[in-house]
Write an enzyme that holds these catalytic residues in place. Structure first.
Site, PDB file in Angstrom:
ATOM      1  N   GLY A 103       0.713  -5.459   0.547  1.00  0.00           N
ATOM      2  CA  GLY A 103      -0.536  -5.500  -0.292  1.00  0.00           C
ATOM      3  C   GLY A 103      -0.404  -5.860  -1.528  1.00  0.00           C
ATOM      4  N   GLY A 128       0.909  -1.344  -0.133  1.00  0.00           N
ATOM      5  CA  GLY A 128      -0.021   0.089  -0.028  1.00  0.00           C
ATOM      6  C   GLY A 128       0.948   1.203   0.005  1.00  0.00           C
ATOM      7  N   ASP A 163      -1.360  -8.020   7.347  1.00  0.00           N
ATOM      8  CA  ASP A 163      -2.744  -7.928   6.916  1.00  0.00           C
ATOM      9  C   ASP A 163      -3.076  -8.380   5.839  1.00  0.00           C
ATOM     10  OD1 ASP A 163      -1.572  -5.621   5.583  1.00  0.00           O
ATOM     11  OD2 ASP A 163      -3.327  -4.590   5.964  1.00  0.00           O
ATOM     12  N   GLU A 185       5.823  -5.631   7.753  1.00  0.00           N
ATOM     13  CA  GLU A 185       4.951  -4.488   8.555  1.00  0.00           C
ATOM     14  C   GLU A 185       5.609  -4.343   9.877  1.00  0.00           C
ATOM     15  OE1 GLU A 185       2.263  -6.121   5.286  1.00  0.00           O
ATOM     16  OE2 GLU A 185       3.644  -7.021   6.924  1.00  0.00           O
TER      17      GLU A 185
END
Length: 362
Positions: free
Chosen positions: A116, A68, A147, A139
């Site tokens: 992502g 992202g 995620d 992350e």
């Protein structure tokens, strides 16, 4: 077919619908508009009988996707985080859509595939890596947690390999991705253009079979013994202690890497993985991740991590608390509490097997 600003290129040729992430200058980092365009294309092509296969790839030579747009998320978090929450909601809906997609969803996981980028590829039914693949969920290094359904995938990797990958935040090879269950096939990068053309006229399984070959050995697989021994604990401090006490130099090196990450993020990530093991679908894992990401985005850890790694680039984050033993268990558990009316609320259409989506679709 194009999305706003041509950040996504959408083409339909023969039996193939092709999604190209088209921000090579940012290593195809995902924006909200890109995710919305992907979702719309998937919805349209699902009901288009002429489209028999969907392919996703990245523009440029560096990789599929670096994740992202962290700077945009950081800036939004400083202003209250409303757009970031909407971004993640739409992103996770796309991840779930890919995992249950009824047509073959082929992902070219060539070059860099992070965060992502894993979400828009590793839930597909035909996940292709190359000798150039470098995949990871980094992350914890920015005070965040894996995620995009990554906790569901990594929790189902053999033994404790997924725990090692998530807690150290490192990058691994295409061969390692196959070992982790994040990929299905190895194809030399020079053959991807030919394979894409083949997918325009030939069923996905047949086309891939013509180009897929044996992958190099996985270094990660060779480290399985000490990884399983050290990471089987459910407490992050105990994992570090085992790594530091190990006779294997790679284990001690992993300990040094792990303790440099955000202690809060490491503890939350470990809890996320352990809880994800007990969940029955990727949708449930995405619901859980949404609770965590919304709260982490508002935390000082995330702001400090992005500042140190991306904004100021001093690579010297000041984590608070600074060590794993100082992390309060009650604080960790608070990240998993219901969001009430703000819950993501995805429901499972199918129960995905280990490794993500239903492999029969390829």
């Amino acid at each position: 077919m194009t999305s706003p600003n041509d950040e996504i290129l959408l083409t339909r040729t023969g039996r193939l619908g092709h999604i190209v992430l088209n921000r090579p200058a940012t290593l195809n980092a995902l924006t909200h508009a890109m995710l919305q365009a992907i979702g719309e294309a998937l919805n349209e092509w699902e009901h288009d009988d002429e489209v028999q296969t969907v392919l996703i790839s990245g523009a440029g030579e560096r990789g599929l996707c670096a994740g992202g747009d962290i700077v945009a998320i950081y800036n939004d978090a400083q202003e209250g985080g409303g757009e970031a929450a909407s971004f993640w909601a739409d992103e996770y809906v796309v991840n779930a859509k890919i995992a249950s997609y009824p047509k073959p969803y082929v992902a070219f996981m060539d070059g860099i595939v992070l965060g992502g980028g894993v979400g828009v590829s590793a839930h597909g039914s035909a996940r292709i890596v190359t000798e150039r693949t470098r995949i990871g969920m980094p992350e914890v290094g920015i005070g965040f947690a894996p995620d995009v359904g990554g906790t569901y995938l990594l929790a189902r990797a053999p033994g404790e390999l997924g725990t090692h990958v998530a807690l150290t935040g490192g990058m691994f090879t295409g061969a390692d991705a196959l070992e982790l269950g994040l990929a299905d096939h190895f194809v030399p990068s020079e053959d991807l253009v030919l394979l894409a053309r083949e997918l325009e006229t030939v069923p996905a399984a047949d086309a891939i079979a013509r180009f897929a070959g044996a992958a190099p050995p996985s270094a990660l697989a060779g480290q399985r013994a000490w990884i399983d021994e050290c990471y089987s604990a459910d407490d992050a401090s105990e994992i570090v202690a085992r790594l530091q006490a190990s006779d294997h130099p790679d284990a001690r090196a992993a300990a040094s890497v792990l303790v440099a990450k955000s202690p809060t993020a490491v503890c939350i990530t470990l809890e996320s993985l352990r809880r994800a093991r007990r969940l029955g679908s990727v949708e449930e894992a995405l619901n859980q991740e949404y609770r965590v990401t919304v709260r982490l985005a508002a935390s000082s850890e995330f702001m400090e991590g992005v500042r140190a790694q991306v904004i100021d680039k001093d690579r010297n984050p000041r984590w608070s608390p600074a060590t794993l033993p100082e992390v309060d268990r009650a604080v960790v558990e608070s990240y998993f509490a219901s969001l009430g009316p703000r819950e993501l609320g995805l429901s499972a259409h199918t129960i995905a097997p280990a490794g993500g989506a239903d492999r029969s679709r390829s």
